[in-house]
Structure formats: structure tokens, C-alpha cells
Scaffold this active site. Sequence first.
Site, mmCIF file in Angstrom:
data_model
loop_
_atom_site.group_PDB
_atom_site.id
_atom_site.type_symbol
_atom_site.label_atom_id
_atom_site.label_comp_id
_atom_site.label_asym_id
_atom_site.label_seq_id
_atom_site.Cartn_x
_atom_site.Cartn_y
_atom_site.Cartn_z
ATOM 1 N N LEU A 171 11.391 -20.148 -4.610
ATOM 2 C CA LEU A 171 10.282 -19.343 -4.080
ATOM 3 C C LEU A 171 9.031 -19.465 -4.953
ATOM 4 C CD1 LEU A 171 9.264 -16.998 -2.166
ATOM 5 C CD2 LEU A 171 10.100 -15.423 -3.921
ATOM 6 N N HIS A 192 3.202 3.594 -8.767
ATOM 7 C CA HIS A 192 3.098 2.176 -9.143
ATOM 8 C C HIS A 192 4.376 1.719 -9.866
ATOM 9 C CE1 HIS A 192 -0.924 2.306 -7.740
ATOM 10 N NE2 HIS A 192 -1.433 2.961 -8.757
ATOM 11 N N ASP A 227 0.834 -1.208 0.000
ATOM 12 C CA ASP A 227 0.000 0.000 0.000
ATOM 13 C C ASP A 227 0.870 1.261 0.000
ATOM 14 O OD1 ASP A 227 -2.321 1.461 0.025
ATOM 15 O OD2 ASP A 227 -2.717 1.178 2.160
HETATM 16 C C1 FPP Z 1 -1.720 0.236 -3.481
HETATM 17 O O1 FPP Z 1 -1.263 1.557 -3.411
HETATM 18 C C2 FPP Z 1 -1.115 -0.457 -4.619
HETATM 19 C C3 FPP Z 1 -1.804 -0.995 -5.675
HETATM 20 C C4 FPP Z 1 -3.273 -0.911 -5.775
HETATM 21 C C5 FPP Z 1 -1.121 -1.629 -6.799
HETATM 22 C C6 FPP Z 1 0.109 -2.393 -6.473
HETATM 23 C C7 FPP Z 1 0.905 -2.547 -7.707
HETATM 24 C C8 FPP Z 1 2.239 -2.505 -7.800
HETATM 25 C C9 FPP Z 1 3.124 -2.412 -6.636
HETATM 26 C C10 FPP Z 1 2.910 -2.544 -9.112
HETATM 27 C C11 FPP Z 1 2.642 -3.739 -9.976
HETATM 28 C C12 FPP Z 1 2.840 -5.016 -9.302
HETATM 29 C C13 FPP Z 1 3.399 -6.119 -9.861
HETATM 30 C C14 FPP Z 1 3.349 -7.396 -9.108
HETATM 31 C C15 FPP Z 1 4.048 -6.129 -11.176
HETATM 32 P P1 FPP Z 1 -2.331 2.733 -3.580
HETATM 33 O O2 FPP Z 1 -2.374 3.111 -5.005
HETATM 34 O O3 FPP Z 1 -3.644 2.312 -3.006
HETATM 35 O O4 FPP Z 1 -1.676 3.862 -2.704
HETATM 36 P P2 FPP Z 1 -2.452 4.976 -1.856
HETATM 37 O O5 FPP Z 1 -3.198 4.253 -0.755
HETATM 38 O O6 FPP Z 1 -1.347 5.816 -1.333
HETATM 39 O O7 FPP Z 1 -3.369 5.703 -2.772
#
Ligand code: FPP
Length: 253
Positions: free
Chosen positions: A132, A38, A21
Site C-alpha cells: 500500500l 485527534h 472529519d
Molecule cells: C478533522 O476533524 C481532523 C483533522 C483536522 C486532523 C486529522 C488528524 C488525525 C486523524 C490524527 C493524526 C493523523 C495522522 C495521519 C497521524 P475536526 O477537528 O475538524 O473535527 P470537527 O469538524 O468535529 O471539529
Amino acid sequence: MNLLESVDRCKLPKHIAIIMDGNGRWAKEQGQDRVYGHYEGVISVREIVNACAEIGIQYLTLYAFSTENWKRPKEEVDALMELLVNTIRKEIEELKKNNVKLHIIGDFKSLPAICQQELNEACEMTKTNTGLNLILALSYSSRQEIVEAARNIAIKIQQGELKPEDINFQIFENNLYTSAFPDPELMIRTSGEYRISNYLLYQMAYTELYFTDVHWPAFRKDNLYEALLNYQQRERRFGKTSEQIQKNLNQHV
Ligand code: FPP
């Protein structure tokens, strides 16, 4: 002694689950748009996958996209799907080299066709790896998973393959997306939120929860080792008393 050296290799969790997150908030703090967070989050994914493989974690589940995330602005959803495809393409050789086996859990059919194709190929290409197990939760909802399990069991009963009195934990677990994996012993959520957000609700009945304020794009190997050290200080009692646990430990020394 550095953090890695302090981690007891004999007391590692077999399975770590992570809620990655804070990508959006981290990007905002850098004066960038959410998608930049991201992109940078992928660097953390690479780092943590490598750290888990190196230290000998057997299963790592990453919450990469929830069913609720489909409600985000279309540009962000499209960017995330594109990032997923590009990342898998770019990382596949590294996954193979590091003996990582890729798995997907979630509503796979709801993903864009190109994502499905790329992910299927990557799972196929890594299926004989023995290191893994990297499990990506994509278009994942734990409630949906539980409802689907109940529906599958009902169908088996209707078809005469199963009797209601046969239903037990094992039968139920066999019908979850995670049937091939052990429950996580440790769940890490970054970015200071204290929720589990529809993630592995059944599987986390006895999981140790670890929350950190660090945003996912800033999460590095040392942050993982800190979580492991914290986990290793906990007494996992599973409903028993501390005395029972200690007695059991002494009998096994
Ligand atoms: C949450 O942060 C994160 C996500 C919804 C997406 C996670 C994706 C990645 C880390 C990149 C792609 C992953 C892979 C496995 C290739 P948020 O956007 O909710 O952050 P915020 O709460 O600060 O708005």
C-alpha cells in the site's frame, strides 16, 4: 456473509482518498476536549491503513492537515504536530512490516523542523516497500497545488524548456504533488459534511464521492467495507451513456 466477504476483490478502487472529519465533535460528545478526538482518530488511521493493505488497495490518501488548519488555536495545532511525530515514530515498524510505503503531499517546508525530519526518515525507511502507498496530505491546499503547478510550467516556458502549445493534461499532472499517483476513484468524507474542502480538486474530476455521518474516531473497518460496497454498486460513466458502458462490459466478459 459478513461485509468483507461481500466486497468484490475484482472491483476495488486502486486509490481511496479520505477526509477524516469529526474528531472535535466526537470528542465533545464524549465530554472530552478536541485533542482527545485527534488521539482517538489515530486508532482509526491505523485500522483503515491495515484494512486497505489487507484487502489490496494500492493507494490511500489521508487529509491529515490542511493549510487552513494552521488558523486553529495554537494549542490544537501544536498538539496535532506532536501527535503526528509521535505516531510516525510509533508506527514505523508496523508500516515496514506491512510493506506500506509512505509519501507526503503538501507544503512540506511549512511543517515544524522535527516533523519534516521524522517524515523524511519514515519515507526513506519505507521507500522500497511494494504494498500500500500511504499518502499523507499535510499542510495541503489543492488550490495552492494547482497555482504552484501553473507557476512551475510558466518557469519552464520562460527557460525555453516548454512551449505554451505543449501544455496538455499530462504536462499539467506531472507538475502536481500527486504526479506519481493515479486519481482516486473513491473519496470518503466522515462526519456528515458534504464538502470537498480544498482537497484534490483537479484529481477528483471523476471520483465517486461517499459521505457518512460516522465521526472519524468511530470509523472502523466495517465502515470502509460499507463505502466499498456502495462504490461497487455505482456505474462510472465518464460522460458516456449507460448503454455504452454496458456494451463495453459485455465485450470484456
Ligand atoms: C478533522 O476533524 C481532523 C483533522 C483536522 C486532523 C486529522 C488528524 C488525525 C486523524 C490524527 C493524526 C493523523 C495522522 C495521519 C497521524 P475536526 O477537528 O475538524 O473535527 P470537527 O469538524 O468535529 O471539529
